[in-house]
Design a protein around this motif. Structure first.
Motif, PDB file in Angstrom:
ATOM      1  N   ASP A 192       0.731  -1.254  -0.123  1.00  8.23           N
ATOM      2  CA  ASP A 192       0.005  -0.277   0.067  1.00  8.23           C
ATOM      3  C   ASP A 192       0.998   1.233   0.177  1.00  8.23           C
ATOM      4  O   ASP A 192       0.605   2.322  -0.581  1.00  8.23           O
ATOM      5  CB  ASP A 192      -1.000  -0.077   1.337  1.00  8.23           C
ATOM      6  CG  ASP A 192      -2.062  -0.854   0.811  1.00  8.23           C
ATOM      7  OD1 ASP A 192      -2.130  -1.603   0.178  1.00  8.23           O
ATOM      8  OD2 ASP A 192      -3.040  -0.845   2.037  1.00  8.23           O
TER       9      ASP A 192
ATOM     10  N   GLN B  52      -8.471  -2.921  -2.332  1.00  8.04           N
ATOM     11  CA  GLN B  52      -7.348  -1.988  -2.833  1.00  8.04           C
ATOM     12  C   GLN B  52      -7.664  -1.314  -4.190  1.00  8.04           C
ATOM     13  O   GLN B  52      -7.253  -0.462  -4.282  1.00  8.04           O
ATOM     14  CB  GLN B  52      -6.041  -2.589  -2.383  1.00  8.04           C
ATOM     15  CG  GLN B  52      -4.725  -1.885  -2.852  1.00  8.04           C
ATOM     16  CD  GLN B  52      -4.492  -0.619  -2.231  1.00  8.04           C
ATOM     17  OE1 GLN B  52      -4.981  -0.434  -1.230  1.00  8.04           O
ATOM     18  NE2 GLN B  52      -3.476   0.271  -2.507  1.00  8.04           N
TER      19      GLN B  52
ATOM     20  N   ASP C  36     -10.047   1.291  -4.157  1.00 10.29           N
ATOM     21  CA  ASP C  36      -9.424   2.656  -3.697  1.00 10.29           C
ATOM     22  C   ASP C  36      -8.695   3.182  -4.605  1.00 10.29           C
ATOM     23  O   ASP C  36      -8.856   4.380  -4.813  1.00 10.29           O
ATOM     24  CB  ASP C  36      -8.350   2.125  -2.455  1.00 10.29           C
ATOM     25  CG  ASP C  36      -8.212   3.267  -1.542  1.00 10.29           C
ATOM     26  OD1 ASP C  36      -9.107   4.337  -1.669  1.00 10.29           O
ATOM     27  OD2 ASP C  36      -7.071   3.179  -0.918  1.00 10.29           O
TER      28      ASP C  36
ATOM     29  N   TYR D 263     -18.301   3.481  -1.264  1.00  9.90           N
ATOM     30  CA  TYR D 263     -17.062   3.779  -0.527  1.00  9.90           C
ATOM     31  C   TYR D 263     -16.962   2.679   0.675  1.00  9.90           C
ATOM     32  O   TYR D 263     -16.045   2.155   1.270  1.00  9.90           O
ATOM     33  CB  TYR D 263     -17.320   5.116  -0.122  1.00  9.90           C
ATOM     34  CG  TYR D 263     -15.782   5.409   1.009  1.00  9.90           C
ATOM     35  CD1 TYR D 263     -14.645   5.343   0.543  1.00  9.90           C
ATOM     36  CD2 TYR D 263     -16.140   5.489   2.483  1.00  9.90           C
ATOM     37  CE1 TYR D 263     -13.541   5.808   1.184  1.00  9.90           C
ATOM     38  CE2 TYR D 263     -15.109   5.568   3.160  1.00  9.90           C
ATOM     39  CZ  TYR D 263     -13.891   5.791   2.717  1.00  9.90           C
ATOM     40  OH  TYR D 263     -12.701   6.077   3.598  1.00  9.90           O
TER      41      TYR D 263
ATOM     42  N   MET E 277     -15.720  -0.423  -0.292  1.00 10.00           N
ATOM     43  CA  MET E 277     -14.342  -0.594  -0.366  1.00 10.00           C
ATOM     44  C   MET E 277     -13.635  -0.723   0.850  1.00 10.00           C
ATOM     45  O   MET E 277     -12.771  -1.612   1.375  1.00 10.00           O
ATOM     46  CB  MET E 277     -14.070   0.779  -1.053  1.00 10.00           C
ATOM     47  CG  MET E 277     -12.421   1.123  -1.404  1.00 10.00           C
ATOM     48  SD  MET E 277     -11.490   1.629  -0.006  1.00 10.00           S
ATOM     49  CE  MET E 277     -11.972   3.297  -0.124  1.00 10.00           C
ATOM     50  N   ILE E 278     -14.130  -0.096   2.053  1.00  5.37           N
ATOM     51  CA  ILE E 278     -13.528  -0.160   3.196  1.00  5.37           C
ATOM     52  C   ILE E 278     -13.823  -1.320   3.946  1.00  5.37           C
ATOM     53  O   ILE E 278     -12.997  -1.765   4.729  1.00  5.37           O
ATOM     54  CB  ILE E 278     -13.748   1.149   4.050  1.00  5.37           C
ATOM     55  CG1 ILE E 278     -15.127   1.131   4.641  1.00  5.37           C
ATOM     56  CG2 ILE E 278     -13.050   2.161   3.419  1.00  5.37           C
ATOM     57  CD1 ILE E 278     -15.343   2.505   5.644  1.00  5.37           C
TER      58      ILE E 278
ATOM     59  N   LYS F  69     -11.286  -3.553   2.018  1.00  5.62           N
ATOM     60  CA  LYS F  69      -9.723  -3.201   2.303  1.00  5.62           C
ATOM     61  C   LYS F  69      -9.290  -3.300   3.753  1.00  5.62           C
ATOM     62  O   LYS F  69      -8.321  -3.709   3.888  1.00  5.62           O
ATOM     63  CB  LYS F  69      -9.397  -1.808   1.802  1.00  5.62           C
ATOM     64  CG  LYS F  69      -8.254  -1.166   1.587  1.00  5.62           C
ATOM     65  CD  LYS F  69      -7.947   0.104   1.171  1.00  5.62           C
ATOM     66  CE  LYS F  69      -6.415   0.217   1.436  1.00  5.62           C
ATOM     67  NZ  LYS F  69      -6.183   1.469   1.120  1.00  5.62           N
TER      68      LYS F  69
ATOM     69  N   ASP G 202     -10.178   7.333   8.905  1.00  6.97           N
ATOM     70  CA  ASP G 202     -10.404   8.715   7.800  1.00  6.97           C
ATOM     71  C   ASP G 202     -10.351   9.964   8.629  1.00  6.97           C
ATOM     72  O   ASP G 202     -10.039  10.937   8.360  1.00  6.97           O
ATOM     73  CB  ASP G 202     -11.581   8.348   7.203  1.00  6.97           C
ATOM     74  CG  ASP G 202     -11.575   7.330   6.244  1.00  6.97           C
ATOM     75  OD1 ASP G 202     -10.765   6.619   6.054  1.00  6.97           O
ATOM     76  OD2 ASP G 202     -12.870   6.886   5.681  1.00  6.97           O
TER      77      ASP G 202
ATOM     78  N   ASP H  68      -4.810  11.842   3.118  1.00 10.18           N
ATOM     79  CA  ASP H  68      -5.629  11.455   2.433  1.00 10.18           C
ATOM     80  C   ASP H  68      -6.306  12.536   1.614  1.00 10.18           C
ATOM     81  O   ASP H  68      -6.311  12.652   0.293  1.00 10.18           O
ATOM     82  CB  ASP H  68      -7.008  11.193   3.144  1.00 10.18           C
ATOM     83  CG  ASP H  68      -6.776   9.574   3.709  1.00 10.18           C
ATOM     84  OD1 ASP H  68      -6.003   8.642   3.428  1.00 10.18           O
ATOM     85  OD2 ASP H  68      -7.653   9.143   4.573  1.00 10.18           O
TER      86      ASP H  68
ATOM     87  N   LYS I  32      -7.760  11.470  -1.844  1.00 10.86           N
ATOM     88  CA  LYS I  32      -8.586  10.400  -1.513  1.00 10.86           C
ATOM     89  C   LYS I  32     -10.100  10.748  -0.960  1.00 10.86           C
ATOM     90  O   LYS I  32     -10.264  11.542  -0.411  1.00 10.86           O
ATOM     91  CB  LYS I  32      -8.157   9.180  -0.441  1.00 10.86           C
ATOM     92  CG  LYS I  32      -6.696   8.617  -0.819  1.00 10.86           C
ATOM     93  CD  LYS I  32      -6.231   7.634   0.001  1.00 10.86           C
ATOM     94  CE  LYS I  32      -5.083   6.813  -0.554  1.00 10.86           C
ATOM     95  NZ  LYS I  32      -5.394   5.717  -1.333  1.00 10.86           N
TER      96      LYS I  32
ATOM     97  N   THR J  78     -12.790   9.958   0.824  1.00  7.85           N
ATOM     98  CA  THR J  78     -13.086   9.341   2.111  1.00  7.85           C
ATOM     99  C   THR J  78     -14.472   9.559   2.455  1.00  7.85           C
ATOM    100  O   THR J  78     -15.297  10.337   1.666  1.00  7.85           O
ATOM    101  CB  THR J  78     -12.216   9.888   3.203  1.00  7.85           C
ATOM    102  OG1 THR J  78     -12.471  11.280   3.203  1.00  7.85           O
ATOM    103  CG2 THR J  78     -10.851   9.557   3.010  1.00  7.85           C
TER     104      THR J  78
END
Length: 327
Positions: free
Chosen positions: A82, A147, A150, A164, A167-168, A171, A213, A231, A236, A238
């Motif tokens: 990452d 990932q 992201d 979102y 995704m989290i 990830k 975040d 971020d 990013k 978030t």
């Protein structure tokens, strides 16, 4: 024994096991970076959860040490890669592997860590080995998918909040969930309880990442160990950003879209401007509410498990302490 001492006992036992089983062999340039990243500390959240869950379901923590080690090794592998993808200079307040060595070393050492993760499961009996590695492989591929989402989101202007959250979940939170379920599997807990503890971990993991975040933007870089507003600097998208876009007035929305289309060399002013929009639009309040909601969902899952009150209280306390962290 206080909760902190209790957690520290797990952590100390795990770190001793980690140090005893971290390869210290040739070639140095492959194994030294592995020792380095594992030695940077961190909360050891995931392995502690594996050990704690094993004992809560009546197993022995020492029986879960290798599963916990696999989880921690995999987690750190993902951090090394990452950091390369994000071109991050710092990890836990120290220089990242690819900065300290070089890009190729970071890639190869990360690859070796992924392979080592799988080797740690080989100490388990055949049936348990199959269960553990099956869960681990499913989790590992989801982490890769998370990932990629992201990365994709950085190039898109139409990311939705449900996307979102997915995704989290992939990830970050599926590894927390798997760490707990592995503890249940090692303890030979009933399937329904193993599944419920997975859901507890999954929801707690989402809350944990939303908190991450928030801390990335508003935490103290000294205690958080990362560059402030990392971020925001990287544009990013978030939860804070998506909520601000949803709630901000027209002028702030336009400003935010503009700020996220640039990467100035000195981004201090950009970070401060974005944080102001986050606060003015109440994205901060909405994020805190979401953190509470996912924490509560996790606690609701606990009620489905047939466990002594004190065991549930311990897991609840652990969840609450995560949500009150500053690092």
């Amino acid at each position: 024994m206080s909760e902190t001492q209790f957690i520290d006992t797990y952590r100390d036992g795990f770190v001793a096991h980690l140090e005893a089983h971290t390869p210290m062999t040739e070639p140095q340039n492959l194994y030294a970076p592995i020792q380095y990243i594992l030695g940077l500390g961190g909360k050891r959240l995931r392995p502690i959860l594996t050990l704690m869950t094993t004992e809560i379901f009546g197993g022995k923590a020492e029986d879960a040490m290798d599963a916990a080690l696999a989880v921690e090794m995999f987690h750190n592998f993902s951090l090394v890669h990452d950091d390369i993808m994000d071109d991050a200079p710092l990890r836990r307040g120290k220089v990242t592997v690819h900065e300290k060595w070089d890009l190729n070393t970071g890639i190869l050492s990360g690859d070796a860590m992924l392979i080592l993760s799988y080797q740690f499961f080989e100490s388990y009996p055949a049936e348990m080995y199959k269960e553990l590695t099956s869960l681990f492989s499913k989790t590992a591929i989801e982490v890769c998918e998370g990932q990629q989402y992201d990365v994709d989101f950085e190039m898109r202007d139409d990311v939705t909040i449900p996307e979102y959250l997915k995704m989290i979940e992939y990830k970050t939170s599926v590894l927390v969930a798997a760490a707990m379920k592995m503890g249940a599997l090692v303890a030979k807990a009933p399937q329904k309880d193993a599944d419920a503890i997975y859901e507890f971990g999954r929801n707690l993991g989402i809350a944990f990442q939303l908190q991450d975040d928030y801390l990335d933007a508003f935490g103290d870089p000294e205690s958080f160990g990362k560059q402030a507003g990392g971020d925001i600097r990287e544009n990013k998208k978030t939860f804070l950003y998506l909520k601000a876009l949803e709630k901000a007035n027209k002028q702030n929305k336009e400003s935010l879209l503009h700020l996220y289309s640039i990467k100035p060399e000195d981004s201090t002013a950009k970070v401060e401007a974005v944080k102001s929009i986050f606060e003015e639009s109440d994205a901060v309040g909405e994020t805190k509410e979401a953190i509470s909601a996912f924490t509560q969902k996790a606690f609701d899952e606990l009620e489905k498990i047939d466990l002594p009150k004190e065991s549930k209280a311990l897991l609840k306390k652990f969840g609450e302490s995560l949500m009150q962290r500053t690092v």
